[in-house]
Design a protein around this motif. Structure first.
Motif, short mmCIF file in Angstrom:
data_model
loop_
_atom_site.label_atom_id
_atom_site.label_comp_id
_atom_site.label_asym_id
_atom_site.label_seq_id
_atom_site.Cartn_x
_atom_site.Cartn_y
_atom_site.Cartn_z
N THR A 28 3.71 -14.40 -28.15
CA THR A 28 2.93 -15.65 -28.16
C THR A 28 3.59 -16.69 -27.26
N LEU A 29 4.92 -16.81 -27.36
CA LEU A 29 5.62 -17.80 -26.54
C LEU A 29 5.46 -17.45 -25.05
N ILE A 30 5.53 -16.16 -24.73
CA ILE A 30 5.39 -15.73 -23.34
C ILE A 30 3.99 -16.07 -22.83
N ASP A 31 2.98 -15.74 -23.62
CA ASP A 31 1.61 -15.93 -23.15
C ASP A 31 1.16 -17.39 -23.15
N GLN A 32 1.65 -18.18 -24.10
CA GLN A 32 1.07 -19.51 -24.28
C GLN A 32 1.99 -20.66 -23.88
N CYS A 33 3.25 -20.42 -23.71
CA CYS A 33 4.18 -21.55 -23.57
C CYS A 33 5.05 -21.50 -22.31
N VAL A 34 5.49 -20.31 -21.92
CA VAL A 34 6.54 -20.21 -20.90
C VAL A 34 6.10 -20.80 -19.56
N GLY A 58 14.71 -30.58 -26.68
CA GLY A 58 14.29 -31.17 -25.41
C GLY A 58 14.50 -32.67 -25.45
N ASP A 59 13.68 -33.43 -24.68
CA ASP A 59 13.87 -34.87 -24.54
C ASP A 59 13.85 -35.61 -25.87
N SER A 60 13.07 -35.12 -26.82
CA SER A 60 12.93 -35.82 -28.11
C SER A 60 14.21 -35.72 -28.95
N VAL A 84 -4.30 -33.93 -31.07
CA VAL A 84 -4.58 -33.05 -29.94
C VAL A 84 -3.73 -33.41 -28.71
N ASP A 85 -3.37 -34.70 -28.59
CA ASP A 85 -2.56 -35.09 -27.43
C ASP A 85 -1.14 -34.54 -27.50
N ASP A 86 -0.65 -34.37 -28.71
CA ASP A 86 0.72 -33.87 -28.88
C ASP A 86 0.78 -32.36 -28.99
N ARG A 87 -0.33 -31.75 -29.40
CA ARG A 87 -0.30 -30.35 -29.79
C ARG A 87 0.06 -29.42 -28.63
N MET A 88 0.83 -28.36 -28.94
CA MET A 88 1.15 -27.30 -27.99
C MET A 88 0.34 -26.07 -28.34
N PRO A 89 -0.07 -25.23 -27.40
CA PRO A 89 0.08 -25.42 -25.96
C PRO A 89 -0.73 -26.62 -25.46
C1 HEC Z 1 0.33 -26.91 -19.91
C2 HEC Z 1 1.73 -27.11 -20.13
C3 HEC Z 1 2.33 -26.82 -21.49
C4 HEC Z 1 2.18 -25.69 -22.26
C5 HEC Z 1 1.31 -24.45 -21.98
C6 HEC Z 1 3.03 -25.85 -23.40
N1 HEC Z 1 3.67 -27.05 -23.34
FE1 HEC Z 1 5.10 -27.77 -24.64
N2 HEC Z 1 5.23 -29.49 -23.58
C7 HEC Z 1 4.50 -29.80 -22.45
C8 HEC Z 1 4.77 -31.20 -22.08
C9 HEC Z 1 4.15 -31.90 -20.90
C10 HEC Z 1 5.70 -31.68 -23.02
C11 HEC Z 1 6.29 -33.09 -23.09
C12 HEC Z 1 5.72 -33.86 -24.23
C13 HEC Z 1 4.28 -34.23 -24.04
O1 HEC Z 1 3.86 -34.55 -22.93
O2 HEC Z 1 3.54 -34.13 -25.05
C14 HEC Z 1 5.96 -30.59 -23.95
C15 HEC Z 1 6.85 -30.69 -25.01
C16 HEC Z 1 7.15 -29.65 -25.87
C17 HEC Z 1 8.15 -29.69 -26.91
C18 HEC Z 1 9.01 -30.90 -27.26
C19 HEC Z 1 10.27 -30.92 -26.43
C20 HEC Z 1 11.08 -32.12 -26.81
O3 HEC Z 1 12.06 -31.96 -27.53
O4 HEC Z 1 10.70 -33.21 -26.38
C21 HEC Z 1 8.13 -28.50 -27.55
C22 HEC Z 1 9.01 -28.05 -28.72
C23 HEC Z 1 7.12 -27.69 -26.93
N3 HEC Z 1 6.55 -28.40 -25.90
C24 HEC Z 1 6.77 -26.42 -27.32
C25 HEC Z 1 5.73 -25.69 -26.76
C26 HEC Z 1 5.27 -24.43 -27.29
C27 HEC Z 1 5.84 -23.74 -28.53
C28 HEC Z 1 4.26 -24.03 -26.50
C29 HEC Z 1 3.39 -22.80 -26.67
C30 HEC Z 1 2.75 -22.61 -27.93
C31 HEC Z 1 4.09 -25.03 -25.45
N4 HEC Z 1 5.00 -26.02 -25.65
C32 HEC Z 1 3.16 -24.93 -24.42
C33 HEC Z 1 3.67 -28.95 -21.75
C34 HEC Z 1 3.26 -27.69 -22.18
#
Ligand code: HEC
Length: 442
Positions: A28-34, A58-60, A84-89
């Motif tokens: 999941t991390l590879i497909d959605q986050c990396v 990270g920065d937080s 929704v603005d904070d949610r990952m991905p």
């Molecule tokens: C399209 C780009 C994108 C994807 C895909 C993405 N992120 Fe992020 N992520 C960000 C950005 C940009 C930030 C900086 C905070 C913000 O803008 O909300 C962030 C911040 C974070 C942070 C907080 C880091 C900190 O300490 O400040 C975490 C943890 C995180 N992401 C986890 C994930 C995970 C887990 C996934 C997959 C499920 C994911 N991200 C997918 C762009 C992305």
């Protein structure tokens, strides 16, 4: 009805055992986050491409993973937040509930890491864990769901369990095992001797397309990871384009050998079950569970024509040898001819609906379509009389794949069946010249 759902499972059911980070969380991390959290592109100052980085804030400065405490883990908080603005991905749909639940359980049970080297990339960890799970000898024959012939015609690639297996065509002997592949392999395309494309996934969970060099299996690239299985894949006759489609209703087209994605589209409202490339290299045909067939421009991804007329899921497609028309087969046995212009009902039925699924189509020659059926037969179609012409062979089990092996001397039919067997027939003889169970150890 659908071949992907009829797979035999080789593994014992997963009991409420410990969650494996490498097998259940890392994908999941590879497909959605990396893509946004890796070296050179660490959004929010956070990297997720190795286990070591994943655990560093990270920065937080909030700890991403606190063993035993999901609700204090920033990573878990961000994938489950309703903001929704904070949610990952970021800028994408929320992760499916089954994935966030796995993360919660993994963290709650101590966030254990079944990983030898925390500095290794998550992709390397996943490859390693999957390699170990390939059985030396299969407990039972695995249904054949994909086949591809090497350009030389001497080796056949076959779908295995987390691997592709390579077989000598003359003797039916196992030559090579390419492990670290998707759990289920549902499409194969052999482009040049050094480029074998492998597609598949785990139903409902993930899909993948890989490009491997069969003689140097460690030389491999993962072209894409998708949210659900890749069910079909075709290469252009000149080997410069590779297109895939699947249970995410999307079609993607890659340029070869670079592997760069050149277009992606969502032409169908349901799964893409079958695909074909036109012999002239200009068009792609897609067959979908949404009951339609589309002709798509290979260079642009634009839909050129939509063909309706099937009353159920369309499973298979083939272009006529002159590239002008498409034939399509469905889950209730009908084969339709889709003419040159689209947005009209497919203009002719080549074979009225019967009882059995049309799982694969091909052309013996310009006037003779071939169909492989769920009833175990390979038949030729009389297009003028609109009926089955000859039954070429009849086997005990569904024929999932149909290939033609043409040499100067003869044309041979290569079929892959649900009983795990690959059979090679000479046209005109119903007994195979060679048959073997394409599962290691059988
Ligand atoms: C399209 C780009 C994108 C994807 C895909 C993405 N992120 Fe992020 N992520 C960000 C950005 C940009 C930030 C900086 C905070 C913000 O803008 O909300 C962030 C911040 C974070 C942070 C907080 C880091 C900190 O300490 O400040 C975490 C943890 C995180 N992401 C986890 C994930 C995970 C887990 C996934 C997959 C499920 C994911 N991200 C997918 C762009 C992305």
């Amino acid at each position: 009805m659908l071949r992907t759902l009829l797979f035999l499972s080789l593994t014992a059911p997963v009991v409420a055992a410990e969650i494996s980070f490498s097998r259940q969380i890392a994908p999941t991390l590879i497909d959605q986050c990396v893509e946004c959290h890796r070296s050179g592109k660490a959004k929010g100052g956070y990297r997720l491409d190795t286990v070591e980085c994943m655990l560093l804030p990270g920065d937080s400065k909030a700890a991403p993973v606190v063993p035993g405490r999901p609700d204090e883990s920033e990573l878990y908080r961000l994938v489950t937040t309703h903001d929704v603005d904070d949610r990952m991905p970021k800028k994408a749909e929320a992760l499916p509930e089954k994935d966030t639940r796995l993360m919660r359980e993994w963290i709650a049970s101590g966030a254990k890491l079944d990983v030898a080297d925390p500095k290794a990339s998550l992709q390397a960890i996943l490859n390693e864990s999957v390699k170990i799970s390939v059985p030396e000898k299969y407990p039972r024959p695995l249904p054949v769901t994909a086949l591809a012939l090497a350009p030389s015609g001497s080796t056949l690639a076959c779908s295995g369990y987390f691997e592709a297996t390579l077989w000598n065509v003359a003797a039916g002997k196992l030559q090579e095992r390419v492990s670290g592949m998707p759990e289920r392999i549902l499409a194969l395309a052999w482009i040049t001797e050094g480029q074998l494309a492998v597609a598949g996934g785990t139903p409902g969970r993930s899909g993948e397309v890989w490009l491997v060099n069969p003689s140097l299996p460690q030389e491999r690239r993962r072209l894409v990871g998708t949210r659900d299985c890749v069910l079909a894949m075709v290469a252009s006759p000149d080997g410069r384009l590779l297109a895939c489609g699947g249970a995410d209703n999307q079609v993607r087209c890659f340029e070869l050998p670079s592997g760069r994605l050149i277009w992606q589209s969502e032409p169908h409202a349901d799964w893409i079950m079958g695909m074909a490339f036109s012999p002239d290299g200009h068009h792609i045909a897609t067959a979908s569970r949404d009951r339609t067939v589309k002709r798509i421009g290979a260079a642009t991804g634009e839909v050129e024509a939509t063909f309706t007329g099937h009353d159920c899921a369309v499973l298979s497609v083939a272009f006529t040898p002159d590239s002008a028309e498409i034939i399509s087969g469905d889950a209730e046995g009908a084969i339709l001819r889709c003419g040159r212009t689209g947005d009209a009902k497919s203009d002719a039925s080549l074979r009225p609906a019967g009882r059995t699924e049309m799982l694969a189509l091909g052309f013996l020659d310009a006037g003779t379509p071939l169909a492989a059926t769920g009833g175990g037969a390979v038949v030729s179609i009389d297009a003028k009389a609109r009926r089955t012409k000859d039954r070429i062979t009849l086997y005990e089990d569904r024929v999932n794949v149909l290939l033609l092996l043409r040499t100067d001397k003869a044309t041979r039919l290569v079929t892959g069946c649900h009983d795990g067997k690959v059979r090679i027939n000479e046209i005109g003889k119903s007994e195979p010249v060679l048959q073997f169970v394409a599962s290691p150890g059988w």
